[in-house]
Enzyme design. Sequence first.
Site, mmCIF file in Angstrom:
data_model
loop_
_atom_site.group_PDB
_atom_site.id
_atom_site.type_symbol
_atom_site.label_atom_id
_atom_site.label_comp_id
_atom_site.label_asym_id
_atom_site.label_seq_id
_atom_site.Cartn_x
_atom_site.Cartn_y
_atom_site.Cartn_z
ATOM 1 N N HIS A 17 36.836 29.542 63.669
ATOM 2 C CA HIS A 17 35.668 30.297 62.897
ATOM 3 C C HIS A 17 34.959 31.348 63.384
ATOM 4 C CE1 HIS A 17 32.027 29.247 60.032
ATOM 5 N NE2 HIS A 17 31.922 30.409 60.689
ATOM 6 N N LYS A 103 36.816 29.741 52.125
ATOM 7 C CA LYS A 103 35.631 29.195 52.565
ATOM 8 C C LYS A 103 34.435 29.247 51.319
ATOM 9 C CE LYS A 103 32.182 28.828 55.537
ATOM 10 N NZ LYS A 103 31.669 29.954 56.529
ATOM 11 N N HIS A 140 30.484 25.711 54.441
ATOM 12 C CA HIS A 140 29.161 25.994 55.116
ATOM 13 C C HIS A 140 28.462 24.886 54.452
ATOM 14 C CE1 HIS A 140 25.814 28.575 56.977
ATOM 15 N NE2 HIS A 140 25.236 27.660 56.105
HETATM 16 C C1 NCD Z 1 27.108 34.054 59.920
HETATM 17 C C2 NCD Z 1 26.824 35.465 59.713
HETATM 18 O O1 NCD Z 1 26.171 36.370 60.349
HETATM 19 O O2 NCD Z 1 28.031 35.989 59.092
HETATM 20 N N1 NCD Z 1 25.648 33.648 60.693
HETATM 21 C C3 NCD Z 1 25.440 32.651 61.070
HETATM 22 O O3 NCD Z 1 24.422 32.465 61.718
HETATM 23 N N2 NCD Z 1 26.286 31.941 61.658
HETATM 24 C C4 NCD Z 1 27.264 33.553 58.699
HETATM 25 C C5 NCD Z 1 27.388 32.028 58.887
HETATM 26 O O4 NCD Z 1 28.375 31.395 59.391
HETATM 27 O O5 NCD Z 1 26.476 31.089 58.396
HETATM 28 ZN ZN ZN Z 2 29.971 31.321 60.100
#
Ligand code: NCD
Ligand code: ZN
Length: 356
Positions: A17, A103, A140
């Site tokens: 990821h 996703k 998510h």
């Molecule tokens: C991710 C992003 O900035 O694209 N941000 C995060 O805080 N992980 C998006 C996500 O995976 O939620």
């Molecule tokens: Zn992410």
Amino acid sequence: MAALPDRLLIRRPDDWHVHLRDGAILRAVAPSTARVFRRAIVMPNLLPPITTAAAAAAYRERILSAVVQSDDFEPLMTAYLTDTIDPGELERGFTDGVFTAAKLYPARATTNAEAGVSDPARIAPVLETMERIGMPLLIHGEVTDPEVDVFDREAVFIERHLQPLLERHQGLKVVFEHITTAEAVAFVEGGAPTLAATITPHHLQINRNAMFLGGLRPDAYCLPVAKRELHRIALRGAATSGNPKFFLGTDSAPHTRSAKESACGCAGIFNAPHALESYAQVFEQEGVLERLEDFASVFGPRFYGLPLNGGTIELVRQPLQVPLMLELGGEGDSLQPLVPFQAGETLSWQIRAPSS
Ligand code: NCD
Ligand code: ZN
């Protein structure tokens, strides 16, 4: 007591990821991932999001031109699910080897999630197709209901959406991404073998206090947001347990300084430069360094049904000072420095050159 080892040779790992972005940020951050990880599941939340095989194939080429060719890096592309995505496009992309997975972002849950799915129940035909062709669904897992407390959004998602979805699609392979709670750990442990989860280095290292340490700390803010200490402890237990349902996914998510330091700052922690070293520290602290390899290099490919990597990477016990800022801009790019996760801290392991 046996002496602690001072070197560790593990099979080449993968990152299940990661956000590599595009343009100047892509050129700046992709080499950090490709230096260490042989493959990475690349998130599709660009603007506009990656919803077609053609867009994914073009993005893969841009990624490959951003990394050092000798790194032998293989980006594994994902499709961004929307309410209207065509199941036929997903199937063609998957059978042609362009998409590895898809996703699911609940609409508006996080960065560039405006076009996400309004209700997972509404994309049942898409999920049926994925189930039939064996294409993993990456989730998510947070509700976006403004009535639900931010710190409860993952646990509520399990009840409201994940449990019903798994009941409707019992053959679907699902990765519950970047889990952050004891509830998610228990749910994955108790689930079918078709349910797994990724765990980030930051959720193993910090709890929610990190966001408020002497003031507001945008670099400790990500989504799902870090939770209480009891949850961090549960995540450390899961990651280091040797249970194959839990594997490495950094969720490295770089943002420019101005996007982080803003009245409405973006969520995301940039951990790619030292992610493996950070995980190694956690496994050592938990006294199970010998389990790092399975978590980093074995359980992920087994779940995805992909071959294990050849080649190894060597970690040596040597203090590593994480820089306060990284000037990573490529030639001709004017990019502000990026702040890495654990900036200014000293980690106990370093990577010696990978070999293939
Ligand atoms: C991710 C992003 O900035 O694209 N941000 C995060 O805080 N992980 C998006 C996500 O995976 O939620
Ligand atoms: Zn992410």
